[in-house]
Design a protein around this motif. Structure first.
Motif, PDB file in Angstrom:
ATOM      1  N   ASP A 190      25.670  67.528 159.566  1.00 17.66           N
ATOM      2  CA  ASP A 190      26.949  66.818 159.510  1.00 17.66           C
ATOM      3  C   ASP A 190      26.743  65.314 159.338  1.00 17.66           C
ATOM      4  O   ASP A 190      27.560  64.637 158.701  1.00 17.66           O
ATOM      5  CB  ASP A 190      27.753  67.069 160.790  1.00 17.66           C
ATOM      6  N   LEU A 191      25.655  64.781 159.905  1.00 20.31           N
ATOM      7  CA  LEU A 191      25.380  63.347 159.826  1.00 20.31           C
ATOM      8  C   LEU A 191      24.640  62.971 158.542  1.00 20.31           C
ATOM      9  O   LEU A 191      24.271  61.816 158.357  1.00 20.31           O
ATOM     10  CB  LEU A 191      24.566  62.911 161.051  1.00 20.31           C
ATOM     11  N   GLY A 192      24.430  63.950 157.667  1.00 22.30           N
ATOM     12  CA  GLY A 192      23.772  63.672 156.387  1.00 22.30           C
ATOM     13  C   GLY A 192      22.281  63.433 156.500  1.00 22.30           C
ATOM     14  O   GLY A 192      21.686  62.774 155.641  1.00 22.30           O
ATOM     15  N   GLU A 239      16.361  64.319 155.018  1.00 20.21           N
ATOM     16  CA  GLU A 239      15.385  63.270 155.301  1.00 20.21           C
ATOM     17  C   GLU A 239      14.838  63.383 156.733  1.00 20.21           C
ATOM     18  O   GLU A 239      14.278  62.436 157.265  1.00 20.21           O
ATOM     19  CB  GLU A 239      16.016  61.885 155.103  1.00 20.21           C
ATOM     20  N   THR A 240      15.012  64.558 157.332  1.00 22.78           N
ATOM     21  CA  THR A 240      14.577  64.769 158.713  1.00 22.78           C
ATOM     22  C   THR A 240      13.713  66.019 158.800  1.00 22.78           C
ATOM     23  O   THR A 240      14.082  67.074 158.260  1.00 22.78           O
ATOM     24  CB  THR A 240      15.788  64.930 159.653  1.00 22.78           C
ATOM     25  N   PRO A 277      11.721  67.818 155.004  1.00 28.92           N
ATOM     26  CA  PRO A 277      12.571  67.229 153.950  1.00 28.92           C
ATOM     27  C   PRO A 277      12.056  67.631 152.574  1.00 28.92           C
ATOM     28  O   PRO A 277      10.857  67.891 152.393  1.00 28.92           O
ATOM     29  CB  PRO A 277      12.415  65.721 154.177  1.00 28.92           C
ATOM     30  N   ASP A 278      12.943  67.677 151.594  1.00 30.44           N
ATOM     31  CA  ASP A 278      12.531  68.043 150.245  1.00 30.44           C
ATOM     32  C   ASP A 278      11.447  67.119 149.708  1.00 30.44           C
ATOM     33  O   ASP A 278      10.620  67.521 148.888  1.00 30.44           O
ATOM     34  CB  ASP A 278      13.737  68.028 149.296  1.00 30.44           C
ATOM     35  N   SER A 279      11.439  65.884 150.174  1.00 27.61           N
ATOM     36  CA  SER A 279      10.446  64.921 149.675  1.00 27.61           C
ATOM     37  C   SER A 279       9.018  65.310 150.040  1.00 27.61           C
ATOM     38  O   SER A 279       8.063  64.909 149.385  1.00 27.61           O
ATOM     39  CB  SER A 279      10.744  63.523 150.240  1.00 27.61           C
TER      40      SER A 279
END
Length: 293
Positions: A96-98, A102-103, A141-143
Motif C-alpha cells: 500500500d505504501l508503494g 524496492e524492499t 526487489p525486481d532490481s
C-alpha cells in the motif's frame, strides 16, 4: 512504524513470537482444524492442555491420547494460520505504501515443533527435520533479479546477516562467519554450503547433559545425528543416545536408522561437521567431545 518511516531507508525486524507456545489462537482459528464431532471432551485451549501436561512422560507423544494429540495439532495449526494472516497484513501495508518493488522481505524462524513425530511433542532433542528444517522465504526487489520459486540450496541462519548487509550496500566484516545468499539468488552459484549443522545451544556446554548430547548434520540427501563422545547412554526420555543416519531422499520422515549400513556416509558427514566446527573457532576441548565414540 512503516507509515512513519516509509520515506526513509529502513531496516524493520518484526518478531511475532507466535506460533511459539502457548498455542492459544482465537477459537475460530483452531476450529478450522478440529475434527467434527470431537467437541465436549478433552481440552479446547492450551491452558486446559497444560493441566494434563504434568503427566509422567512430559514431552512424549505416548503421554497423550490420539484425540489429545489431534487437539494439540489443531491449536498449533490455528496459531500458524493466525500468524499467516497478520504477516499478510504487514506485506499488504508494504504494498500500500508503494514499497514492494524496492524492499526485500525475509521470513524465517528459529525452530519447528514435534506434534507426535518420532514419539515427541514440543521442541526437544534430537533435532529431526520437523524441528531443524525451518522455513526461509525471501522476496527480493525486481532490481536484484534472480531466482523465482523454490531453491534447494542448503543455508543457515547466520547467512542472513551478510545477505542483508550486501543488499544494503554495506561491506561485510571479515569476522562474519555467515555467507551471503545473493550469489544463489542471482543464480551465480548453486550452493554455498555442503552441509548444515543444527544443534541445541547446550551442545557446546562443557558439562554434558542429555539435551546437549546430539548434533544434526544435514546434506542434500542425508541427515546424521551425531552423539558426543561423553554422552550418557540414554536421554531424559529413555531413548538410547547413539548415532543415527537417514537417507532423506528415500526416507524423508526419518523412520529407518541406517547408520550401521552406511558407515562411510556417516563418517564423511561427521568429518565435514568437525571441519566446520573447527573453522568457526570451536575449542580443541569441545572438538574432542564431538569426535566419534
Amino acid at each position: 512504524w512503516l507509515e512513519r518511516h516509509y520515506k526513509e531507508k529502513f531496516f524493520l525486524y518484526a518478531d511475532t513470537w507466535d506460533p511459539h507456545e502457548p498455542w492459544d489462537p482465537p477459537t475460530w482459528y483452531a476450529d478450522l482444524y478440529r475434527s467434527k464431532g470431537a467437541e465436549g471432551s478433552g481440552f479446547d485451549t492450551f491452558a486446559e492442555y497444560q493441566k494434563i501436561d504434568g503427566r509422567p512422560g512430559r514431552g512424549l507423544a505416548a503421554s497423550l491420547t490420539e484425540d489429545e494429540l489431534n487437539r494439540l495439532r489443531a491449536l498449533y495449526a490455528g496459531e500458524v494460520t493466525m500468524v499467516d494472516r497478520w504477516v499478510g497484513m504487514l506485506i499488504q501495508k508494504i504494498e500500500d505504501l508503494g514499497l514492494l518493488e524496492e524492499t526485500a522481505v525475509i521470513f524465517t524462524t528459529d525452530h519447528g515443533s514435534y506434534h507426535g513425530e518420532h514419539g515427541y511433542v514440543h521442541k526437544t532433542s534430537p533435532l529431526y527435520e520437523e524441528v531443524a528444517h525451518i522455513p526461509l522465504i525471501m522476496r527480493m526487489p525486481d532490481s536484484i533479479g534472480g531466482v523465482r520459486g523454490r531453491c534447494d540450496a542448503l543455508v543457515q541462519p547466520p547467512d542472513l546477516m551478510p545477505t542483508m548487509l550486501e543488499l544494503a550496500g554495506v561491506q561485510v566484516p571479515e569476522t562474519v562467519q555467515g555467507k551471503s545468499l545473493l550469489p544463489i539468488i542471482r543464480r551465480e552459484e548453486k550452493q554455498i554450503r555442503e552441509i548444515a549443522v543444527s544443534a541445541p545451544r547446550q551442545a557446546f556446554d562443557r558439562l554434558v547433559s542429555p539435551r546437549s548430547a546430539r548434533i544434526t548434520v544435514t546434506s542434500k540427501d542425508w541427515s546424521l545425528i551425531a552423539a558426543r563422545a561423553d554422552a550418557p547412554p540414554t536421554d531424559e526420555r529413555g531413548k538410547k543416545i547413539e548415532p543415527e543416519l537417514y537417507n532423506l531422499t528415500k526416507d524423508p520422515k526419518e523412520t529407518h536408522n541406517i547408520f550401521n549400513e552406511e558407515k562411510e556416509v556417516a563418517e564423511e558427514l561427521h568429518s565435514k561437521m568437525a571441519q566446520l566446527l573447527e573453522s568457526i573457532g570451536t575449542s580443541e576441548d569441545l572438538l574432542r567431545r564431538w569426535m566419534r565414540k
